[in-house]
Write an enzyme that holds these catalytic residues in place. Structure first.
Site, PDB file in Angstrom:
ATOM      1  CE  LYS A  52      -3.701  -2.625   2.107  1.00 52.17           C
ATOM      2  NZ  LYS A  52      -4.413  -3.060   3.308  1.00 52.17           N
ATOM      3  CD  GLN A  96      -3.199  -4.719   6.457  1.00 52.66           C
ATOM      4  OE1 GLN A  96      -3.113  -3.747   5.716  1.00 52.66           O
ATOM      5  NE2 GLN A  96      -3.834  -5.826   6.091  1.00 52.66           N
ATOM      6  CG  ASP A 119      -9.510  -0.616   4.783  1.00 52.75           C
ATOM      7  OD1 ASP A 119      -9.247  -0.840   3.587  1.00 52.75           O
ATOM      8  OD2 ASP A 119      -8.778  -0.961   5.726  1.00 52.75           O
TER       9      ASP A 119
END
Ligand code: NAD
Length: 291
Positions: A52, A96, A119
């Site tokens: 990322k 994460q 997200d």
């Protein structure tokens, strides 16, 4: 059989995003800035986060990586989230997953400012997605929609079977494909670990999204000719012949399923790279919404 090439499509997307960033900069506007919080140094999570960060560099974003030790308390993690919530330069951030067991994942996701939740996991974004309102779509389902659209895979009126009902893949995928939208308007069945006679269900499907995390679960005898296959699974399977000691396996047995498929995603190089590209897209949107 047409390979749904997520690697190439994600590269195209990143070029489009980089162009949009160049335009923002030339207009004197803010450079998009994505932050990621990583708790612990679990191998797969670290690989994903590094991917990322690299993608941010590729498209011209600023990025910040907050690395916390695996014994970080929930309180410290929440403080870090609060700091990113209040940092005006950060357009979006992710935590994460998975988190260490002593941390309540739901509690953590709830604290993220929905406007920065690139997200798309916060209940506000999930609710808005369900109601077809503007929101951040979760990156993996968003990437699948984009692949289907760009390859012009017909979904309207088709029978779709989604295997898996997780909050990040299966559930949102089933909602999105049933909606009135591009790569939607499908008749969707959700299968899960308690489903019976799965083969009877998958044999009728025009499109199968396999997101269960069991390597090579879906085999050729379970699909009909002309099916479209989206393989979301990524499992590290021990493999002594590889330098790194493992290979990446999807949820689909490619050798037996691909000859029967009209379209199919490979693993790796299918859904995975699309997920990262869509995270970049959501961050760009977050930045553009502010300016
Ligand atoms: P999860 O473990 O949260 O959910 C798995 C789902 O599969 C559950 O809903 C369960 O009911 C269902 N399931 C389990 N066994 C089953 C069976 N025998 N028959 C039918 N259904 C069954 O998993 P997840 O987070 O949704 O991830 C699934 C897979 O996708 C994993 O391999 C994960 O690594 C991968 N993944 C890939 C990406 C990507 O970017 N490519 C993103 C997220 C997840």
């Amino acid at each position: 059989m047409v390979l749904l090439d997520g690697k190439k499509t994600s590269e195209d997307l990143k070029i489009e995003i980089a162009k949009a960033v160049t335009k923002l900069k030339s207009e004197g506007k803010k450079t998009p800035h994505l932050a990621a919080i990583l708790v612990g140094s679990d191998g797969a999570s670290m690989t994903y986060v590094n991917g990322k960060v690299k993608a941010c560099e590729r498209v011209g974003f600023n990025s910040t990586l907050v690395e916390l030790p695996k014994d970080t308390t929930e309180e410290i993690l929440l403080e870090n989230i609060e700091r990113l919530n209040n940092d005006d330069d950060i357009d979006g951030f992710i935590v994460q997953l998975p988190l260490p067991k002593h941390i309540d994942e739901q509690k953590v996701l709830m604290v993220i400012n929905p406007d920065k939740d690139v997200d798309g996991f916060h209940p506000t974004n999930v609710g808005r997605m369900t109601l077809d309102l503007p929101c951040y779509l979760p990156a993996t389902p968003f990437g699948i929609l984009e692949l289907l659209e760009r390859y012009k895979v017909e979904t309207s009126g088709k029978d779709v079977v989604v295997i898996g009902r997780s909050h990040i893949v299966g559930r949102p995928m089933s909602i999105l494909m049933s909606q009135k939208r591009a790569a939607g308007n499908a008749t969707v069945t959700v299968a899960h670990s308690r489903s019976k006679n799965l083969k009877e269900v998958t044999l009728k499907a025009d499109i199968i999204v396999a997101a269960l995390g069991i390597p090579e679960f879906l085999t050729g005898d379970m699909v009909k000719d002309g099916v479209t296959i989206i393989d979301v699974g990524i499992t590290r399977v021990p493999d002594e012949t590889r330098k790194r000691g493992y290979r990446l396996a999807g949820d689909v047995h490619f050798e037996s399923v691909s000859p029967k498929s009209a379209f199919i995603t490979p693993v790796p190089g299918g859904v995975g790279p699309m997920t990262i590209a869509m995270l970049m897209k959501n961050t760009l949107l977050a930045c553009q919404r502010k300016s």
